[in-house]
Every structure is written in C-alpha cells, then in structure tokens.
Design a protein around this motif. Structure first.
Motif, mmCIF file in Angstrom:
data_model
loop_
_atom_site.group_PDB
_atom_site.id
_atom_site.type_symbol
_atom_site.label_atom_id
_atom_site.label_comp_id
_atom_site.label_asym_id
_atom_site.label_seq_id
_atom_site.Cartn_x
_atom_site.Cartn_y
_atom_site.Cartn_z
ATOM 1 N N MET A 103 0.848 -1.187 0.000
ATOM 2 C CA MET A 103 0.000 0.000 0.000
ATOM 3 C C MET A 103 0.884 1.237 0.000
ATOM 4 O O MET A 103 1.821 1.352 0.775
ATOM 5 C CB MET A 103 -0.892 -0.016 1.245
ATOM 6 C CG MET A 103 -1.690 1.242 1.460
ATOM 7 S SD MET A 103 -3.098 1.458 0.399
ATOM 8 C CE MET A 103 -4.192 0.220 1.035
ATOM 9 N N GLN A 104 0.542 2.170 -0.898
ATOM 10 C CA GLN A 104 1.226 3.452 -0.955
ATOM 11 C C GLN A 104 0.217 4.555 -0.631
ATOM 12 O O GLN A 104 -0.985 4.347 -0.748
ATOM 13 C CB GLN A 104 1.796 3.693 -2.348
ATOM 14 C CG GLN A 104 2.830 2.658 -2.764
ATOM 15 C CD GLN A 104 3.304 2.961 -4.166
ATOM 16 O OE1 GLN A 104 4.348 3.577 -4.343
ATOM 17 N NE2 GLN A 104 2.536 2.559 -5.166
ATOM 18 N N TYR A 105 0.759 5.715 -0.280
ATOM 19 C CA TYR A 105 -0.079 6.839 0.124
ATOM 20 C C TYR A 105 0.350 8.090 -0.625
ATOM 21 O O TYR A 105 1.545 8.319 -0.835
ATOM 22 C CB TYR A 105 0.031 7.051 1.632
ATOM 23 C CG TYR A 105 -0.374 5.828 2.409
ATOM 24 C CD1 TYR A 105 -1.710 5.582 2.701
ATOM 25 C CD2 TYR A 105 0.575 4.895 2.801
ATOM 26 C CE1 TYR A 105 -2.091 4.444 3.391
ATOM 27 C CE2 TYR A 105 0.200 3.757 3.496
ATOM 28 C CZ TYR A 105 -1.132 3.538 3.780
ATOM 29 O OH TYR A 105 -1.505 2.409 4.451
ATOM 30 N N VAL B 148 -5.339 8.098 -1.051
ATOM 31 C CA VAL B 148 -4.951 9.436 -1.467
ATOM 32 C C VAL B 148 -5.693 10.456 -0.615
ATOM 33 O O VAL B 148 -6.924 10.411 -0.508
ATOM 34 C CB VAL B 148 -5.329 9.652 -2.958
ATOM 35 C CG1 VAL B 148 -4.923 11.038 -3.419
ATOM 36 C CG2 VAL B 148 -4.711 8.568 -3.846
ATOM 37 N N LEU B 149 -4.951 11.379 -0.009
ATOM 38 C CA LEU B 149 -5.586 12.487 0.694
ATOM 39 C C LEU B 149 -5.939 13.570 -0.318
ATOM 40 O O LEU B 149 -5.169 13.856 -1.242
ATOM 41 C CB LEU B 149 -4.658 13.059 1.768
ATOM 42 C CG LEU B 149 -4.336 12.136 2.929
ATOM 43 C CD1 LEU B 149 -3.353 12.801 3.890
ATOM 44 C CD2 LEU B 149 -5.597 11.714 3.666
ATOM 45 N N PHE B 150 -7.102 14.173 -0.148
ATOM 46 C CA PHE B 150 -7.606 15.222 -1.042
ATOM 47 C C PHE B 150 -7.446 16.550 -0.318
ATOM 48 O O PHE B 150 -8.010 16.749 0.754
ATOM 49 C CB PHE B 150 -9.076 14.938 -1.350
ATOM 50 C CG PHE B 150 -9.664 15.764 -2.456
ATOM 51 C CD1 PHE B 150 -9.943 15.199 -3.692
ATOM 52 C CD2 PHE B 150 -9.978 17.111 -2.276
ATOM 53 C CE1 PHE B 150 -10.516 15.946 -4.716
ATOM 54 C CE2 PHE B 150 -10.545 17.866 -3.279
ATOM 55 C CZ PHE B 150 -10.814 17.279 -4.515
ATOM 56 N N TYR B 151 -6.690 17.456 -0.918
ATOM 57 C CA TYR B 151 -6.342 18.741 -0.303
ATOM 58 C C TYR B 151 -6.930 19.882 -1.121
ATOM 59 O O TYR B 151 -6.739 19.946 -2.334
ATOM 60 C CB TYR B 151 -4.814 18.865 -0.250
ATOM 61 C CG TYR B 151 -4.296 20.167 0.308
ATOM 62 C CD1 TYR B 151 -4.208 20.370 1.685
ATOM 63 C CD2 TYR B 151 -3.861 21.183 -0.536
ATOM 64 C CE1 TYR B 151 -3.715 21.562 2.194
ATOM 65 C CE2 TYR B 151 -3.360 22.374 -0.032
ATOM 66 C CZ TYR B 151 -3.294 22.550 1.339
ATOM 67 O OH TYR B 151 -2.791 23.730 1.838
ATOM 68 N N HIS B 152 -7.652 20.766 -0.460
ATOM 69 C CA HIS B 152 -8.142 21.993 -1.101
ATOM 70 C C HIS B 152 -7.033 23.030 -1.029
ATOM 71 O O HIS B 152 -6.657 23.469 0.061
ATOM 72 C CB HIS B 152 -9.379 22.528 -0.386
ATOM 73 C CG HIS B 152 -10.648 21.879 -0.803
ATOM 74 N ND1 HIS B 152 -11.804 21.986 -0.073
ATOM 75 C CD2 HIS B 152 -10.970 21.125 -1.888
ATOM 76 C CE1 HIS B 152 -12.780 21.326 -0.683
ATOM 77 N NE2 HIS B 152 -12.289 20.792 -1.780
ATOM 78 N N MET C 111 1.699 14.304 -4.655
ATOM 79 C CA MET C 111 2.902 13.964 -3.894
ATOM 80 C C MET C 111 2.728 12.658 -3.135
ATOM 81 O O MET C 111 1.606 12.248 -2.850
ATOM 82 C CB MET C 111 3.260 15.099 -2.937
ATOM 83 C CG MET C 111 2.172 15.479 -1.971
ATOM 84 S SD MET C 111 2.462 17.067 -1.146
ATOM 85 C CE MET C 111 2.195 18.214 -2.485
ATOM 86 N N THR C 112 3.844 12.041 -2.839
ATOM 87 C CA THR C 112 3.828 10.822 -2.044
ATOM 88 C C THR C 112 3.818 11.188 -0.569
ATOM 89 O O THR C 112 4.258 12.274 -0.174
ATOM 90 C CB THR C 112 5.064 9.950 -2.331
ATOM 91 O OG1 THR C 112 6.241 10.693 -2.032
ATOM 92 C CG2 THR C 112 5.102 9.499 -3.786
ATOM 93 N N LEU C 113 3.285 10.282 0.230
ATOM 94 C CA LEU C 113 3.309 10.416 1.681
ATOM 95 C C LEU C 113 3.854 9.125 2.272
ATOM 96 O O LEU C 113 3.569 8.033 1.763
ATOM 97 C CB LEU C 113 1.905 10.641 2.239
ATOM 98 C CG LEU C 113 1.199 11.945 1.899
ATOM 99 C CD1 LEU C 113 -0.244 11.888 2.363
ATOM 100 C CD2 LEU C 113 1.912 13.129 2.524
ATOM 101 N N LYS C 114 4.598 9.251 3.341
ATOM 102 C CA LYS C 114 4.999 8.068 4.100
ATOM 103 C C LYS C 114 3.775 7.575 4.863
ATOM 104 O O LYS C 114 2.901 8.378 5.215
ATOM 105 C CB LYS C 114 6.113 8.429 5.083
ATOM 106 C CG LYS C 114 7.389 8.870 4.412
ATOM 107 C CD LYS C 114 8.395 9.331 5.448
ATOM 108 C CE LYS C 114 9.626 9.896 4.766
ATOM 109 N NZ LYS C 114 10.453 10.653 5.691
ATOM 110 N N PRO C 115 3.704 6.265 5.143
ATOM 111 C CA PRO C 115 2.543 5.746 5.877
ATOM 112 C C PRO C 115 2.271 6.502 7.176
ATOM 113 O O PRO C 115 1.113 6.807 7.487
ATOM 114 C CB PRO C 115 2.903 4.284 6.141
ATOM 115 C CG PRO C 115 3.864 3.932 5.059
ATOM 116 C CD PRO C 115 4.632 5.201 4.769
#
Length: 134
Positions: free
Chosen positions: A1-3, A47-51, A119-123
């Motif tokens: 799993m990637q984030y 995936v986090l969704f950022y405004h 962008m990538t995120l660490k777990p």
C-alpha cells in the motif's frame, strides 16, 4: 500500500463535487514530478484530497481504482491520469497550518514542495493527518 496527496482548488474541482460525481480521472497534471507520482499509484492506494488556495485543508480520503493511462484532455503522450473514488470525508479538515505546526509532519512534501500537485506520503504521515482529522 502506498499513500499520496492530491491538490485541487475548490472552485475548479471540490471535494463536494468529487463526492457527487462518485469517481473521476485526475487530470491537468503538467509537472514531471507530479506526473511520475501519478504513474506510481497502484489500484487500492489511498490518497488524501487537499483543497489548495481557498481553505488550504486536507478534507477527505480517496482511493485509486484505475492505474495511469493517457490523459484524455490532451494528445500529448507525456501526460497521464488515474481514476479515483472518494472513500470518506475527514470529520475535521486538517489545515496547512496544523500540518506545518506538527513536529511529526515537518518533512511532508506539502510543506517542503508546496507547489507540487501530486505527492507521495509516508505511511506515518498519512496516518498522522488522518488522526488529526478524526
């Protein structure tokens, strides 16, 4: 799993509209690093969704349901999209200020490379942002 984290200006494509649509392809990426991050996304990744610009908050969690393919909005073969579906809204949006002030998030790409749209995120970064939004 990637984030990952993706950014969208709410007046162009908001979390609310994404939820109404139920699924979208993530287009408009014209930065090579962001494009390469799209290419890294695998089915099932979160995936986090950022405004961005207005609000500057992480507002929800999405999931990758189709891996990269040619961006249908351009004939230029260099650009790709992925398909995303909304998973859940964060109970409390997580502001950029809160992320910047959290010692555990000081190295997150959102702080270091603020203009990068994918962008990538660490777990542990993903988990911490979700925790802040609970």
């Amino acid at each position: 799993m990637q984030y990952f984290l993706v950014k969208s200006e709410p007046f162009k494509y908001s979390w609310e509209q994404f939820n109404k649509d139920g699924r979208t392809f993530w287009d408009g990426v014209r930065n090579y690093q962001a494009r390469n991050n799209l290419k890294e996304m695998k089915e099932g990744d979160l995936v986090l969704f950022y405004h961005s610009n207005e609000g500057k908050n992480v507002v929800g969690i999405a999931k990758v349901v189709k891996e990269f393919y040619q961006d249908p909005t351009t004939d230029d073969e260099r650009w790709v999209v992925v398909d995303l579906v909304p998973v859940q809204s964060l109970k409390n949006p997580v502001s950029l200020e809160a992320i910047k002030n959290d010692e555990r998030l000081k190295d997150v790409s959102l702080v270091r490379q603020g203009r990068l749209s994918v962008m990538t995120l660490k777990p542990e970064e993903f988990d911490r942002i979700v925790e802040l939004g609970s």
